[in-house]
Design a protein around this motif. Sequence first.
Motif, PDB file in Angstrom:
ATOM      1  N   ALA A 161       1.008  -1.061  -0.267  1.00  0.00           N
ATOM      2  CA  ALA A 161       0.372  -0.426  -0.487  1.00  0.00           C
ATOM      3  C   ALA A 161       0.904   1.477   0.115  1.00  0.00           C
ATOM      4  O   ALA A 161       1.989   1.587   0.310  1.00  0.00           O
ATOM      5  N   VAL A 162       0.783   2.151  -1.056  1.00  0.00           N
ATOM      6  CA  VAL A 162       1.684   3.659  -0.946  1.00  0.00           C
ATOM      7  C   VAL A 162       0.447   4.600  -0.079  1.00  0.00           C
ATOM      8  O   VAL A 162       0.018   5.474  -1.051  1.00  0.00           O
ATOM      9  N   ASP A 163      -0.233   4.983   0.884  1.00  0.00           N
ATOM     10  CA  ASP A 163      -0.648   5.595   1.161  1.00  0.00           C
ATOM     11  C   ASP A 163       0.379   6.596   2.765  1.00  0.00           C
ATOM     12  O   ASP A 163      -0.387   6.770   3.584  1.00  0.00           O
ATOM     13  N   TYR A 164       1.053   7.766   2.043  1.00  0.00           N
ATOM     14  CA  TYR A 164       1.969   7.415   3.250  1.00  0.00           C
ATOM     15  C   TYR A 164       1.814   9.388   3.386  1.00  0.00           C
ATOM     16  O   TYR A 164       1.493   9.915   2.190  1.00  0.00           O
ATOM     17  N   ASP A 165       1.986  10.152   4.590  1.00  0.00           N
ATOM     18  CA  ASP A 165       1.113  11.180   4.296  1.00  0.00           C
ATOM     19  C   ASP A 165       2.340  11.076   5.932  1.00  0.00           C
ATOM     20  O   ASP A 165       2.011  11.449   6.838  1.00  0.00           O
ATOM     21  N   LEU A 166       3.304  12.586   5.797  1.00  0.00           N
ATOM     22  CA  LEU A 166       4.019  12.451   7.306  1.00  0.00           C
ATOM     23  C   LEU A 166       3.080  12.906   8.220  1.00  0.00           C
ATOM     24  O   LEU A 166       3.114  12.812   9.602  1.00  0.00           O
ATOM     25  N   VAL A 167       1.886  14.018   8.179  1.00  0.00           N
ATOM     26  CA  VAL A 167       0.580  13.779   9.735  1.00  0.00           C
ATOM     27  C   VAL A 167      -0.331  13.046   9.587  1.00  0.00           C
ATOM     28  O   VAL A 167      -0.687  12.658  11.012  1.00  0.00           O
ATOM     29  N   SER A 168      -1.236  12.561   8.919  1.00  0.00           N
ATOM     30  CA  SER A 168      -1.978  11.370   9.644  1.00  0.00           C
ATOM     31  C   SER A 168      -1.281   9.674   8.906  1.00  0.00           C
ATOM     32  O   SER A 168      -2.768   9.177   9.040  1.00  0.00           O
ATOM     33  N   LYS A 169      -0.468   9.387   8.401  1.00  0.00           N
ATOM     34  CA  LYS A 169       0.018   8.077   8.091  1.00  0.00           C
ATOM     35  C   LYS A 169       0.726   7.854   8.012  1.00  0.00           C
ATOM     36  O   LYS A 169       1.526   7.990   6.602  1.00  0.00           O
ATOM     37  N   ASN A 170       1.657   8.108   9.104  1.00  0.00           N
ATOM     38  CA  ASN A 170       3.399   8.015   8.906  1.00  0.00           C
ATOM     39  C   ASN A 170       3.895   6.907   9.796  1.00  0.00           C
ATOM     40  O   ASN A 170       2.302   5.847   9.670  1.00  0.00           O
ATOM     41  N   GLU A 201      -4.727   4.534  14.754  1.00  0.00           N
ATOM     42  CA  GLU A 201      -3.095   4.788  14.078  1.00  0.00           C
ATOM     43  C   GLU A 201      -3.255   6.750  15.384  1.00  0.00           C
ATOM     44  O   GLU A 201      -3.640   6.629  14.686  1.00  0.00           O
ATOM     45  N   ARG A 202      -1.610   6.679  15.691  1.00  0.00           N
ATOM     46  CA  ARG A 202      -1.666   7.403  16.963  1.00  0.00           C
ATOM     47  C   ARG A 202      -0.086   8.002  16.200  1.00  0.00           C
ATOM     48  O   ARG A 202       0.686   6.624  16.221  1.00  0.00           O
ATOM     49  N   SER A 203       0.747   8.949  16.523  1.00  0.00           N
ATOM     50  CA  SER A 203       1.916   9.262  16.273  1.00  0.00           C
ATOM     51  C   SER A 203       2.032  10.113  17.365  1.00  0.00           C
ATOM     52  O   SER A 203       1.722  11.446  17.400  1.00  0.00           O
ATOM     53  N   GLN A 204       2.945   9.093  18.390  1.00  0.00           N
ATOM     54  CA  GLN A 204       3.125  11.180  19.276  1.00  0.00           C
ATOM     55  C   GLN A 204       3.749  11.682  18.882  1.00  0.00           C
ATOM     56  O   GLN A 204       4.214  13.095  18.949  1.00  0.00           O
ATOM     57  N   GLN A 205       5.085  11.076  17.789  1.00  0.00           N
ATOM     58  CA  GLN A 205       5.923  12.551  17.490  1.00  0.00           C
ATOM     59  C   GLN A 205       5.056  13.664  17.078  1.00  0.00           C
ATOM     60  O   GLN A 205       5.692  14.533  17.040  1.00  0.00           O
ATOM     61  N   VAL A 206       4.131  13.666  15.626  1.00  0.00           N
ATOM     62  CA  VAL A 206       3.064  14.645  15.810  1.00  0.00           C
ATOM     63  C   VAL A 206       2.386  15.343  16.339  1.00  0.00           C
ATOM     64  O   VAL A 206       2.274  16.023  16.427  1.00  0.00           O
TER      65      VAL A 206
END
Length: 164
Positions: free
Chosen positions: A116-125, A138-143
């Motif tokens: 799957a190619v669905d990368y987004d730095l803010v919502s799909k990293n 989906e959760r990103s502490q970095q974001v």
Amino acid sequence: MSFLDALFSASSSSSMPRRTGGRRIPSDPRSKNQDVLSRCKEGDLLEFTRQEGFAHWAVYVGGGRVIHRMDSGIREDSFWDIVGRSLAKINNYLDGEKQVPPGRVIVERARSKLGAVDYDLVSKNCEHFVTWCRYGEERSQQVRNVVAATAVVAGKALVNHWFG
């Protein structure tokens, strides 16, 4: 200096926690990484500390292999190809607050997204991907840290503008 560099620079001078910034990576981290790899279980989340102050994340799938999201897509690679000269650590940081399925289920989730190619730095990293695999969310502490740092920087700028 990029926008993200500026945000992390600003956040390091405030009370905001930084997940990887400020840590020194040893000149030869291989033995430490070998120890981490020897303790990995299927479905563990691996955090790879990068010099830039960010971390890359992957799901351990067994046999020295990981699945991770990159801007080019979700792929399976050797642990050693991904770790490079970084430091790896097992970081199942939401285990205390989320239900964790068996390791084989986590690996099945990860494999279901291969290619799957669905990368987004803010919502799909990469961190969003691994937390979805392990916790179903989906959760990103970095974001979250960047958003909080942005609020701090914006708040300081407003205060300086109004009262400076």
